[in-house]
Write a protein that holds these residues in place. Sequence first.
Motif, mmCIF file in Angstrom:
data_model
loop_
_atom_site.group_PDB
_atom_site.id
_atom_site.type_symbol
_atom_site.label_atom_id
_atom_site.label_comp_id
_atom_site.label_asym_id
_atom_site.label_seq_id
_atom_site.Cartn_x
_atom_site.Cartn_y
_atom_site.Cartn_z
ATOM 1 N N GLU A 299 8.559 10.698 -7.648
ATOM 2 C CA GLU A 299 7.868 11.616 -7.929
ATOM 3 C C GLU A 299 7.243 12.587 -7.312
ATOM 4 O O GLU A 299 6.643 13.163 -8.522
ATOM 5 N N PHE A 300 7.480 13.573 -7.330
ATOM 6 C CA PHE A 300 8.156 15.108 -6.965
ATOM 7 C C PHE A 300 8.900 15.381 -8.845
ATOM 8 O O PHE A 300 8.616 16.495 -8.905
ATOM 9 N N SER A 301 9.524 14.747 -9.178
ATOM 10 C CA SER A 301 10.450 14.821 -10.352
ATOM 11 C C SER A 301 8.607 15.105 -11.939
ATOM 12 O O SER A 301 9.026 15.933 -12.779
ATOM 13 N N ARG A 302 8.233 13.508 -12.365
ATOM 14 C CA ARG A 302 7.357 13.851 -12.492
ATOM 15 C C ARG A 302 6.068 15.154 -11.976
ATOM 16 O O ARG A 302 5.948 15.334 -13.565
ATOM 17 N N ILE A 303 6.235 15.061 -11.049
ATOM 18 C CA ILE A 303 5.070 16.334 -10.607
ATOM 19 C C ILE A 303 5.181 17.428 -11.633
ATOM 20 O O ILE A 303 5.035 17.626 -12.111
ATOM 21 N N ALA A 304 6.310 17.615 -11.226
ATOM 22 C CA ALA A 304 6.890 18.587 -11.230
ATOM 23 C C ALA A 304 7.407 18.827 -12.850
ATOM 24 O O ALA A 304 6.909 19.865 -13.818
ATOM 25 N N LEU A 305 7.769 18.103 -13.615
ATOM 26 C CA LEU A 305 7.437 18.111 -14.975
ATOM 27 C C LEU A 305 6.031 18.649 -15.950
ATOM 28 O O LEU A 305 6.297 18.718 -17.140
ATOM 29 N N ILE A 306 5.492 17.650 -15.194
ATOM 30 C CA ILE A 306 4.094 17.903 -16.026
ATOM 31 C C ILE A 306 3.414 19.402 -15.580
ATOM 32 O O ILE A 306 2.434 20.084 -16.413
ATOM 33 N N ALA A 307 3.796 19.516 -14.741
ATOM 34 C CA ALA A 307 3.080 20.839 -13.453
ATOM 35 C C ALA A 307 4.074 22.003 -15.542
ATOM 36 O O ALA A 307 3.192 22.665 -15.370
ATOM 37 N N GLY A 308 4.951 21.737 -15.413
ATOM 38 C CA GLY A 308 5.907 22.730 -16.169
ATOM 39 C C GLY A 308 5.140 22.803 -17.871
ATOM 40 O O GLY A 308 5.413 23.818 -18.641
#
Length: 57
Positions: free
Chosen positions: A24-33
Amino acid sequence: MDIKYDLSSYTRVLKLASTPSWEEFSRIALIAGAGIILIGIVGFLIFTVMSFLPGGV
């Protein structure tokens, strides 16, 4: 300002909050990036177009 009510509200929110999983964290970070990069590209394109127009930057 009711401090007792505010503290109970904050405590209730903290009890409901949980640490996200790595997926979940990596998905959120990818979308924010991706959003940050997209906004940067749009800003760069606007700057480039404005540089070529008469009276631009």
